[in-house]
Motif scaffolding. Structure first.
Motif, mmCIF file in Angstrom:
data_model
loop_
_atom_site.group_PDB
_atom_site.id
_atom_site.type_symbol
_atom_site.label_atom_id
_atom_site.label_comp_id
_atom_site.label_asym_id
_atom_site.label_seq_id
_atom_site.Cartn_x
_atom_site.Cartn_y
_atom_site.Cartn_z
ATOM 1 N N ASP A 139 -6.092 -27.820 -34.775
ATOM 2 C CA ASP A 139 -5.887 -29.049 -35.550
ATOM 3 C C ASP A 139 -7.083 -29.334 -36.455
ATOM 4 O OD1 ASP A 139 -3.430 -29.394 -34.348
ATOM 5 O OD2 ASP A 139 -4.137 -30.875 -32.887
ATOM 6 N N GLU A 140 -8.285 -29.119 -35.934
ATOM 7 C CA GLU A 140 -9.478 -29.346 -36.745
ATOM 8 C C GLU A 140 -9.520 -28.397 -37.936
ATOM 9 O OE1 GLU A 140 -12.202 -30.894 -32.972
ATOM 10 O OE2 GLU A 140 -12.798 -29.079 -34.051
ATOM 11 N N MET A 141 -9.130 -27.156 -37.703
ATOM 12 C CA MET A 141 -9.080 -26.195 -38.802
ATOM 13 C C MET A 141 -8.038 -26.616 -39.852
ATOM 14 S SD MET A 141 -10.993 -23.461 -38.962
ATOM 15 C CE MET A 141 -12.571 -23.461 -38.113
ATOM 16 N N ALA A 142 -6.857 -26.974 -39.381
ATOM 17 C CA ALA A 142 -5.774 -27.339 -40.300
ATOM 18 C C ALA A 142 -6.152 -28.554 -41.146
ATOM 19 C CB ALA A 142 -4.494 -27.617 -39.523
ATOM 20 N N ALA A 143 -6.877 -29.501 -40.543
ATOM 21 C CA ALA A 143 -7.275 -30.702 -41.271
ATOM 22 C C ALA A 143 -8.234 -30.375 -42.423
ATOM 23 C CB ALA A 143 -7.944 -31.695 -40.322
ATOM 24 N N GLN A 144 -8.912 -29.236 -42.318
ATOM 25 C CA GLN A 144 -9.810 -28.786 -43.378
ATOM 26 C C GLN A 144 -9.152 -27.689 -44.231
ATOM 27 O OE1 GLN A 144 -12.949 -30.181 -44.018
ATOM 28 N NE2 GLN A 144 -12.113 -31.685 -42.583
ATOM 29 N N ASN A 145 -7.831 -27.568 -44.093
ATOM 30 C CA ASN A 145 -7.068 -26.583 -44.873
ATOM 31 C C ASN A 145 -7.577 -25.166 -44.636
ATOM 32 O OD1 ASN A 145 -4.920 -25.943 -46.635
ATOM 33 N ND2 ASN A 145 -6.312 -25.797 -48.368
ATOM 34 N N GLN A 146 -7.860 -24.862 -43.369
ATOM 35 C CA GLN A 146 -8.404 -23.556 -43.018
ATOM 36 C C GLN A 146 -7.708 -22.981 -41.792
ATOM 37 O OE1 GLN A 146 -12.838 -23.453 -43.053
ATOM 38 N NE2 GLN A 146 -12.665 -25.411 -44.140
ATOM 39 N N VAL A 147 -7.888 -21.672 -41.607
ATOM 40 C CA VAL A 147 -7.366 -20.940 -40.467
ATOM 41 C C VAL A 147 -8.532 -20.206 -39.806
ATOM 42 C CG1 VAL A 147 -5.797 -19.112 -39.699
ATOM 43 C CG2 VAL A 147 -5.121 -20.634 -41.563
ATOM 44 N N TYR A 148 -8.594 -20.282 -38.492
ATOM 45 C CA TYR A 148 -9.645 -19.606 -37.716
ATOM 46 C C TYR A 148 -9.272 -18.134 -37.548
ATOM 47 C CZ TYR A 148 -12.616 -18.783 -33.526
ATOM 48 O OH TYR A 148 -13.538 -18.321 -32.617
ATOM 49 N N LEU A 149 -10.157 -17.248 -37.999
ATOM 50 C CA LEU A 149 -9.867 -15.815 -37.924
ATOM 51 C C LEU A 149 -10.775 -15.069 -36.957
ATOM 52 C CD1 LEU A 149 -9.216 -14.885 -41.666
ATOM 53 C CD2 LEU A 149 -7.565 -15.488 -39.895
ATOM 54 N N GLY A 150 -11.493 -15.785 -36.145
ATOM 55 C CA GLY A 150 -12.416 -15.136 -35.219
ATOM 56 C C GLY A 150 -13.811 -15.700 -35.401
ATOM 57 N N ALA A 151 -14.774 -15.079 -34.751
ATOM 58 C CA ALA A 151 -16.148 -15.583 -34.816
ATOM 59 C C ALA A 151 -17.094 -14.494 -34.361
ATOM 60 C CB ALA A 151 -16.295 -16.818 -33.918
ATOM 61 N N SER A 152 -18.365 -14.769 -34.490
ATOM 62 C CA SER A 152 -19.380 -13.872 -33.951
ATOM 63 C C SER A 152 -20.583 -14.708 -33.559
ATOM 64 C CB SER A 152 -19.778 -12.814 -34.989
ATOM 65 O OG SER A 152 -20.276 -11.670 -34.355
ATOM 66 N N SER A 153 -21.229 -14.312 -32.489
ATOM 67 C CA SER A 153 -22.391 -15.059 -32.021
ATOM 68 C C SER A 153 -23.677 -14.299 -32.307
ATOM 69 C CB SER A 153 -22.282 -15.337 -30.520
ATOM 70 O OG SER A 153 -21.306 -16.319 -30.270
ATOM 71 N N THR A 154 -24.690 -15.051 -32.650
ATOM 72 C CA THR A 154 -26.011 -14.469 -32.858
ATOM 73 C C THR A 154 -26.627 -14.114 -31.512
ATOM 74 O OG1 THR A 154 -27.223 -16.553 -32.654
ATOM 75 C CG2 THR A 154 -26.306 -16.015 -34.825
ATOM 76 N N THR A 155 -27.753 -13.461 -31.555
ATOM 77 C CA THR A 155 -28.577 -13.325 -30.365
ATOM 78 C C THR A 155 -29.159 -14.702 -30.019
ATOM 79 O OG1 THR A 155 -30.346 -12.663 -31.880
ATOM 80 C CG2 THR A 155 -29.186 -10.906 -30.699
ATOM 81 N N SER A 156 -29.782 -14.787 -28.857
ATOM 82 C CA SER A 156 -30.293 -16.081 -28.409
ATOM 83 C C SER A 156 -31.441 -16.573 -29.283
ATOM 84 C CB SER A 156 -30.758 -15.985 -26.956
ATOM 85 O OG SER A 156 -29.646 -15.862 -26.094
ATOM 86 N N TYR A 157 -31.576 -17.891 -29.325
ATOM 87 C CA TYR A 157 -32.596 -18.533 -30.148
ATOM 88 C C TYR A 157 -33.956 -18.519 -29.463
ATOM 89 C CZ TYR A 157 -29.801 -20.190 -34.043
ATOM 90 O OH TYR A 157 -29.050 -20.246 -35.186
ATOM 91 N N VAL A 158 -34.980 -18.289 -30.274
ATOM 92 C CA VAL A 158 -36.365 -18.270 -29.813
ATOM 93 C C VAL A 158 -37.183 -19.158 -30.748
ATOM 94 C CG1 VAL A 158 -36.133 -15.955 -28.860
ATOM 95 C CG2 VAL A 158 -36.939 -16.231 -31.213
ATOM 96 N N LEU A 159 -38.401 -19.441 -30.374
ATOM 97 C CA LEU A 159 -39.301 -20.226 -31.217
ATOM 98 C C LEU A 159 -40.090 -19.289 -32.117
ATOM 99 C CD1 LEU A 159 -40.558 -22.758 -28.556
ATOM 100 C CD2 LEU A 159 -39.360 -23.376 -30.664
#
Length: 378
Positions: A139-159
């Protein structure tokens, strides 16, 4: 000359109509710099789209020239670009559920899930949950006129810092760039000052002393040039990972044939794997290069790591309540349980992965191949 060009165009159009296929040329708005490793993988993805669709869909990549990360959401919504990596943390009000799910990446710092390949597992877990079990995300995607096609995660965050940190006490008063709500909460909890700043502005912020440190993943140390200005990298805090969804203008998606949509998903299984894997590789490369540049790169002070794990233990219980209070999300606890179970599954699936190609097959077989393209995103 104009008449000749019109005749050529008309002939191409008639050929497409006769074959029953109308070619679509799409644009990908890349927020990464032109010569970065993620941009190279997006170029590979564009080639894969054309290959998997047998030429029905082609794609042109615009790295950091069509839209910046801060502009991508509106640009996709309005059709300025067709596809992009959309940093949803920049848009908390538009994507509260998806941002809540992304914050659960702090779970990868727990002993049972931690490790160099934890981002591969979180990528699989969140994609599977969003695409199969999260109507609110759709629903959040549709409200922004978009479709979710997947994702990717970064490595963990460091300082990554321009100033030294010898103990947890040294964090007091430091101005630290925070990429999203989790990192802002972390900074406040240790007495630092969280600074909201886009990734594209962070190098200048560090070089000009606007911020003392950035909380960034180990690959962005190289990809965004932080390696040129920081002097210290502390691993083990603050942790968590940035999840980057790849989203598409909904009108463009619905203009494609089912075969073309399937090709797009096949290519996105590859893209999700390629980006996750290259972040692991870039993180390794940055750590290897750092000593030769006079950069101290190693574990954070012991009291800082201990403090970090205590923060995560409390924060993982608080996320659902935070998002219920701010955005009225009622199912945060259920989502946390589902993602924890998903992480256990995906940690097992990805623990022995040794290449992006192997990872792409796992993502395709476990997630993307099971999507009903005739109804997805419509």
């Amino acid at each position: 000359m104009k008449q000749r060009l019109k005749a050529i165009a008309a002939g191409a159009s008639m050929l497409a109509m006769a074959s029953g296929v109308q070619a679509a040329e799409l644009s990908f708005a890349g927020g990464w710099p032109p010569n970065s490793a993620p941009t190279a993988k997006i170029e590979d993805y564009a080639k894969a789209v054309e290959e998997y669709s047998n030429g029905e869909v082609t794609m042109r990549v615009f790295p950091l020239s069509l839209l910046s990360f801060a502009e991508i959401n509106a640009g996709l919504r309005d059709g300025i670009a067709d596809v992009a990596g959309n940093l949803l943390a920049y848009f908390p009000a538009e994507f509260p559920t998806l941002n809540m799910l992304a914050e659960f990446s702090e779970l990868v710092e727990l002993e049972e899930f931690s490790g160099e390949l934890s981002s591969l597992a979180f990528t699989g877990a969140i994609m599977e949950y969003v695409m199969n079990d999260c109507p609110a995300c759709m629903d959040e995607m549709a409200a922004q006129n978009q479709v979710y096609l997947g994702a990717s995660s970064t490595t963990s965050y460091v300082l990554q810092c321009a100033v030294p940190l010898n103990s947890a006490a040294d964090l007091e008063g430091k101005r630290i760039r925070a990429a999203g709500a989790y990192w802002a909460r972390w900074a406040e909890s240790v007495g630092a000052v969280p600074v909201s700043m886009s990734i594209n502005e962070t190098l200048e912020g560090l070089s000009q002393g606007v911020v003392d440190c950035t909380m960034s993943n180990t690959a962005d140390f190289v990809n965004f040039g932080f390696i040129d200005v920081v002097k210290y990298v502390y691993v083990g805090a603050p942790g968590a990972q940035f999840n980057v969804p790849f989203t598409m203008n909904k009108d463009t998606w619905n203009s494609l044939s089912d075969d073309a949509k399937s090709a797009m998903l096949r290519a996105h299984a590859k893209l999700a794997a390629d980006i996750a894997w290259v972040y692991v590789e870039e993180g390794r490369a940055g750590r290897e290069r750092a000593p030769g540049l006079g950069i101290e790169y190693g574990a954070a002070p012991a009291d800082m790591i201990e403090m970090n794990l205590a923060f995560i233990d409390e924060d993982k219980e608080a996320i659902a309540a935070i998002y219920k209070e701010r955005f009225g999300i009622e199912k945060g606890s259920d989502a946390a349980t589902a993602l924890t179970e998903g992480l256990a599954k995906w940690t097992e699936l990805t623990k022995d992965v040794s290449s992006a190609e192997e990872l792409a097959e796992i993502y395709w077989n476990e997630i993307f191949s099971k999507v009903d393209v005739s109804s997805y995103g419509s």
